[in-house]
Design an enzyme around this catalytic site. Sequence first.
Site, mmCIF file in Angstrom:
data_model
loop_
_atom_site.group_PDB
_atom_site.id
_atom_site.type_symbol
_atom_site.label_atom_id
_atom_site.label_comp_id
_atom_site.label_asym_id
_atom_site.label_seq_id
_atom_site.Cartn_x
_atom_site.Cartn_y
_atom_site.Cartn_z
ATOM 1 N N SER A 8 0.873 -1.123 -0.121
ATOM 2 C CA SER A 8 0.069 0.042 0.069
ATOM 3 C C SER A 8 0.837 1.283 0.071
ATOM 4 C CB SER A 8 -1.153 0.333 1.340
ATOM 5 O OG SER A 8 -0.102 0.133 2.051
ATOM 6 N N GLU A 10 1.418 5.897 1.124
ATOM 7 C CA GLU A 10 1.126 6.834 1.887
ATOM 8 C C GLU A 10 1.328 7.637 1.194
ATOM 9 O OE1 GLU A 10 1.657 6.665 6.032
ATOM 10 O OE2 GLU A 10 1.920 8.293 6.297
ATOM 11 N N ASP A 102 0.049 13.415 16.464
ATOM 12 C CA ASP A 102 0.922 13.833 17.596
ATOM 13 C C ASP A 102 0.452 15.290 18.376
ATOM 14 O OD1 ASP A 102 3.615 13.247 16.717
ATOM 15 O OD2 ASP A 102 3.290 13.588 14.780
ATOM 16 N N PHE A 212 13.507 12.669 9.709
ATOM 17 C CA PHE A 212 13.522 11.458 9.771
ATOM 18 C C PHE A 212 13.325 10.581 10.808
ATOM 19 C CE2 PHE A 212 11.835 11.692 5.012
ATOM 20 C CZ PHE A 212 10.669 12.638 5.345
ATOM 21 N N HIS A 262 4.244 -0.531 3.450
ATOM 22 C CA HIS A 262 3.559 0.349 3.558
ATOM 23 C C HIS A 262 4.650 1.271 3.061
ATOM 24 C CE1 HIS A 262 -0.079 3.166 4.477
ATOM 25 N NE2 HIS A 262 0.777 3.906 4.816
HETATM 26 P P1 FAD Z 1 -0.551 5.663 20.612
HETATM 27 O O1 FAD Z 1 -1.273 4.457 20.825
HETATM 28 O O2 FAD Z 1 -2.427 6.614 21.888
HETATM 29 O O3 FAD Z 1 0.341 6.466 21.312
HETATM 30 C C1 FAD Z 1 1.494 7.624 21.750
HETATM 31 C C2 FAD Z 1 1.697 6.999 23.370
HETATM 32 O O4 FAD Z 1 0.411 7.108 24.256
HETATM 33 C C3 FAD Z 1 2.525 6.021 23.274
HETATM 34 O O5 FAD Z 1 3.688 6.562 23.881
HETATM 35 C C4 FAD Z 1 1.789 4.823 24.048
HETATM 36 O O6 FAD Z 1 2.949 3.948 24.735
HETATM 37 C C5 FAD Z 1 0.918 5.795 24.863
HETATM 38 N N1 FAD Z 1 -0.537 5.534 24.635
HETATM 39 C C6 FAD Z 1 -0.879 4.645 24.708
HETATM 40 N N2 FAD Z 1 -2.198 4.390 25.457
HETATM 41 C C7 FAD Z 1 -1.853 4.647 26.637
HETATM 42 C C8 FAD Z 1 -2.469 5.149 28.154
HETATM 43 N N3 FAD Z 1 -3.778 4.440 28.244
HETATM 44 N N4 FAD Z 1 -2.031 5.425 29.209
HETATM 45 C C9 FAD Z 1 -0.960 5.827 28.907
HETATM 46 N N5 FAD Z 1 0.006 6.504 27.820
HETATM 47 C C10 FAD Z 1 -1.011 5.359 26.318
HETATM 48 N N6 FAD Z 1 0.256 11.974 12.750
HETATM 49 C C11 FAD Z 1 -0.763 12.712 12.920
HETATM 50 O O7 FAD Z 1 -0.733 13.687 12.957
HETATM 51 N N7 FAD Z 1 -1.602 12.454 11.419
HETATM 52 C C12 FAD Z 1 -1.143 10.750 10.412
HETATM 53 O O8 FAD Z 1 -2.027 10.926 9.727
HETATM 54 C C13 FAD Z 1 -0.139 10.739 10.834
HETATM 55 N N8 FAD Z 1 0.033 9.157 10.363
HETATM 56 C C14 FAD Z 1 1.087 8.013 10.867
HETATM 57 C C15 FAD Z 1 0.669 6.419 10.263
HETATM 58 C C16 FAD Z 1 1.222 5.902 10.698
HETATM 59 C C17 FAD Z 1 1.663 4.737 10.259
HETATM 60 C C18 FAD Z 1 2.487 5.841 12.156
HETATM 61 C C19 FAD Z 1 3.054 5.134 12.873
HETATM 62 C C20 FAD Z 1 1.747 7.487 13.110
HETATM 63 C C21 FAD Z 1 0.984 8.026 11.960
HETATM 64 N N9 FAD Z 1 1.032 9.622 12.431
HETATM 65 C C22 FAD Z 1 0.366 10.582 12.066
HETATM 66 C C23 FAD Z 1 2.311 9.510 14.076
HETATM 67 C C24 FAD Z 1 1.519 9.871 15.559
HETATM 68 O O9 FAD Z 1 0.150 10.631 15.529
HETATM 69 C C25 FAD Z 1 2.439 10.208 16.555
HETATM 70 O O10 FAD Z 1 3.594 8.989 16.013
HETATM 71 C C26 FAD Z 1 2.050 9.688 17.891
HETATM 72 O O11 FAD Z 1 2.369 10.226 18.613
HETATM 73 C C27 FAD Z 1 1.485 8.550 18.874
HETATM 74 O O12 FAD Z 1 -0.033 7.990 17.897
HETATM 75 P P2 FAD Z 1 -0.351 6.544 18.359
HETATM 76 O O13 FAD Z 1 -1.989 6.609 17.642
HETATM 77 O O14 FAD Z 1 0.438 5.594 18.039
HETATM 78 O O15 FAD Z 1 -0.437 6.804 19.562
#
Ligand code: FAD
Length: 284
Positions: A8, A10, A102, A212, A262
């Site tokens: 896929s 991105e 983020d 990056f 991906h």
């Molecule tokens: P989570 O899974 O919520 O984790 C975030 C942090 O919080 C981690 O350190 C985790 O250990 C911690 N955590 C999770 N749950 C809990 C809890 N219940 N209690 C305490 N701590 C917890 N960013 C964008 O803004 N836009 C995008 O389109 C985008 N696309 C992405 C695509 C991919 C494939 C990847 C890998 C990243 C992408 N990101 C994007 C970046 C991403 O948003 C960041 O890495 C963000 O900081 C974490 O998102 P997450 O969904 O992994 O968060």
Amino acid sequence: MSTSQKFSLELFPPRTPEGAAKLPATLKQLAATGPEFFSVTYGALGSDQNGTYETLMTVVRETGVEAAPHLTCIGSTRMHIAALLNQYRDAGVKRIVALRGDLPATAYSPAAPGEFHFANELVAFIRESHGDHFRIEVAAYPEMHPQADNISADFAHFKRKVEAGADAAITQLFYNADAYFSFRERCVKAGISAAIVPGIMPITGYQNILRFTANCGADLPRWIRLRLEELQDDKPALLDFGTEVVARLCETLIKGGVPSLHFYTINQADPTLRLCSALGIGRR
Ligand code: FAD
């Protein structure tokens, strides 16, 4: 290498009129390789969040290939996310990449009660409100999310996202295949059956790859960094070396049985096309 290898691609919403004008031609070139789907980032790299929907529609119109929006929940409300989900569903979307997003660089005030703090809450909300309509992909971090307390806590949080209803995960970029295999093994031991798809970032420049990898806490092996530093003023040689390194990484992953790849295209066709051609994957 097998041409049946799934992959896929991105994209991000273009940030300039020139970028928007270039997108249809880039999409046509990329779509010709036969990706399983395109995904479109949301709010990443400072891009306009409304741009995701527009870019998604451009992908569908120009290529007919399935398009999946990324959806981030941090700082958002259930009402806003619900409206976006309905908009995507009405547009025929069947797959969503669900993320926390983020944290804003400016002073961040914790979300009010009832809003979202972590991606597992977004996954649960999508499942609650739309059942199995959407296939949900989440993010995975073989080398740990940079804000996590430790690698085991990060893994436990990842597991919660899957338990909340994620079907698959796409990893952060990495240049060390062992990090991916170790993460996947940990998933198997923890009873996680969701597909773990490696996120592949082509190498096209010395400074940008340093940036990056530093931003996401991924290891750039010393030998790769030293060679890129040496080649930074010789673009064709750097691109050859970058393609060779990343193609070798992909070959190792494919041999190790990855479900898909991906590619982070950065809205350019050439880096991904070079990799597909080196790997013999995709339609030609
Ligand atoms: P989570 O899974 O919520 O984790 C975030 C942090 O919080 C981690 O350190 C985790 O250990 C911690 N955590 C999770 N749950 C809990 C809890 N219940 N209690 C305490 N701590 C917890 N960013 C964008 O803004 N836009 C995008 O389109 C985008 N696309 C992405 C695509 C991919 C494939 C990847 C890998 C990243 C992408 N990101 C994007 C970046 C991403 O948003 C960041 O890495 C963000 O900081 C974490 O998102 P997450 O969904 O992994 O968060």
